[in-house]
Design a protein around this motif. Structure first.
Motif, mmCIF file in Angstrom:
data_model
loop_
_atom_site.group_PDB
_atom_site.id
_atom_site.type_symbol
_atom_site.label_atom_id
_atom_site.label_comp_id
_atom_site.label_asym_id
_atom_site.label_seq_id
_atom_site.Cartn_x
_atom_site.Cartn_y
_atom_site.Cartn_z
ATOM 1 N N TRP A 193 0.827 2.414 -2.226
ATOM 2 C CA TRP A 193 -0.131 2.347 -0.998
ATOM 3 C C TRP A 193 -1.601 2.736 -1.496
ATOM 4 O O TRP A 193 -2.514 2.352 -1.042
ATOM 5 C CB TRP A 193 0.355 3.316 -0.043
ATOM 6 N N ILE A 203 -3.650 -0.230 -2.996
ATOM 7 C CA ILE A 203 -4.090 -0.856 -1.579
ATOM 8 C C ILE A 203 -5.260 -0.327 -1.177
ATOM 9 O O ILE A 203 -6.393 -0.760 -0.758
ATOM 10 C CB ILE A 203 -3.040 -1.071 -0.583
ATOM 11 N N GLU A 212 -8.298 -0.437 -3.502
ATOM 12 C CA GLU A 212 -8.828 -1.671 -3.508
ATOM 13 C C GLU A 212 -9.711 -2.002 -2.206
ATOM 14 O O GLU A 212 -10.593 -2.573 -2.110
ATOM 15 C CB GLU A 212 -7.710 -2.658 -3.565
ATOM 16 N N TYR A 213 -9.269 -1.456 -1.250
ATOM 17 C CA TYR A 213 -9.537 -1.741 0.269
ATOM 18 C C TYR A 213 -10.977 -0.918 0.301
ATOM 19 O O TYR A 213 -12.195 -1.267 0.791
ATOM 20 C CB TYR A 213 -8.804 -1.186 1.270
ATOM 21 N N VAL A 269 -7.539 -8.476 -6.536
ATOM 22 C CA VAL A 269 -6.726 -7.580 -5.677
ATOM 23 C C VAL A 269 -5.434 -8.020 -5.200
ATOM 24 O O VAL A 269 -5.239 -9.247 -5.194
ATOM 25 C CB VAL A 269 -7.510 -7.061 -4.627
ATOM 26 N N HIS A 270 -4.564 -7.413 -4.578
ATOM 27 C CA HIS A 270 -3.374 -7.593 -4.005
ATOM 28 C C HIS A 270 -3.320 -8.234 -2.660
ATOM 29 O O HIS A 270 -4.271 -8.301 -1.790
ATOM 30 C CB HIS A 270 -2.336 -6.271 -3.837
ATOM 31 N N GLU A 294 -1.546 -7.807 -0.384
ATOM 32 C CA GLU A 294 -1.408 -6.872 0.630
ATOM 33 C C GLU A 294 -2.823 -6.112 1.049
ATOM 34 O O GLU A 294 -3.119 -5.836 2.414
ATOM 35 C CB GLU A 294 -0.335 -5.782 0.292
ATOM 36 N N THR A 295 -3.525 -6.133 0.235
ATOM 37 C CA THR A 295 -4.891 -5.430 0.582
ATOM 38 C C THR A 295 -5.762 -6.368 1.253
ATOM 39 O O THR A 295 -6.615 -6.023 2.143
ATOM 40 C CB THR A 295 -5.742 -5.096 -0.927
ATOM 41 N N ILE A 313 -8.574 -6.249 4.707
ATOM 42 C CA ILE A 313 -9.804 -6.679 4.169
ATOM 43 C C ILE A 313 -10.272 -7.742 5.252
ATOM 44 O O ILE A 313 -11.456 -7.514 5.598
ATOM 45 C CB ILE A 313 -10.217 -7.033 2.634
#
Ligand SMILES: [Zn+2]
Ligand SMILES: [Zn+2]
Length: 263
Positions: A89, A92, A95-96, A162-163, A165-166, A170
């Motif tokens: 988490w 994420i 990165e966000y 980035v992932h 999931e991120t 975004i």
């Protein structure tokens, strides 16, 4: 038959009457809630609304095509990749936050550049036809401007992997923030700009004033760059108090004292 007996009788007319009154009261509360928070109460213009519908449709069509084409090309040629593995988490979140503040910086400087002639006239004027924003203003943008702002995501992905999931966080942020700052209503609490913690996050009033006064408040997600560069409208914080819902009602004793002193 008494009124109460009629209401509880299950008669279709009684049910209809109850529904009518309940929805009337709900609508009254609902519209009063929004009216009290309206930033420019008399700002709506049909001519501007027609412009927003037309340019909204043109913009969505062309910028989606252009950005979709660019992203596909960059992906298939190996310039862009996302990491599809699961992430912690905090990864994420990191990165966000990175994407959020980089976009805020990117937007501020491109936005300021778009206010310079003749770029303003050719690119940015479409969006500034709306001097009192509403939700539609979000998409009423010259496709070229959408391409510039939307170009952030492919550039970001070319620089950082980035992932996925991120990316799920975004990608919707841009449209949610756009709708939020163009909502035409101030929903934040009155203490927002007085708290050192919260004042760094953009308010709808902040961007609404950019549409009304043009050469102030350029930030997209935060007013940080505006505070750093001295481009915050000097009356911004004072005018944040303007919508009805922001004005504190005087205590009843104060009203009595005032009317007594007026005599
Ligand atoms: Zn502008
Ligand atoms: Zn705007």
């Amino acid at each position: 038959m008494g009124m109460w007996a009629f209401i509880t009788s299950g008669n279709p007319l009684a049910i209809w009457l109850i529904a009518f009154f309940v929805s009337g009261i709900a609508l009254g509360i609902y519209s009063g809630f929004f009216r009290a928070r309206r930033i420019q109460p008399n700002g709506f213009k049909w001519s501007v609304f027609r412009h927003e519908v037309l340019f909204g449709a043109i913009n969505i069509t062309f910028s989606a095509l252009a950005l979709g084409f660019l992203t596909n090309w960059l992906t298939s040629n190996g310039y862009i990749a996302v990491n599809n593995e699961p992430a912690a988490w905090w990864v994420i979140l990191f990165e966000y936050v990175l994407a959020f503040f980089l976009f805020d910086t990117y937007f501020y400087w491109f936005h300021r550049a778009m206010h310079i002639q003749p770029i303003y006239k050719w690119v940015h004027l479409t969006h500034h036809r709306s001097t009192s924003p509403n939700l539609l203003t979000t998409v009423s943008v010259n496709p070229l401007e959408s391409f510039i702002n939307g170009g952030f995501t492919p550039l970001f992905l070319m620089t950082f992997t980035v992932h996925s999931e991120t990316m799920a966080f975004i990608l919707p942020t841009n449209i949610i923030m756009g709708l939020y700052v163009h909502s035409g209503h101030e929903f934040l609490p009155r203490w927002w700009n007085k708290s050192w913690v919260t004042k760094w996050f953009i308010t709808t009033t902040f961007h609404d004033q950019h549409h009304k006064y043009f050469n102030w408040n350029f930030g997209g997600y935060t007013p940080i760059w505006d505070y750093l560069c001295g481009t915050v409208r000097p009356k911004y914080e004072a005018d944040f108090e303007q919508p009805k819902a922001r004005q504190s009602k005087p205590a009843p004793s104060a009203v009595v004292a005032e009317s007594a002193s007026n005599n």
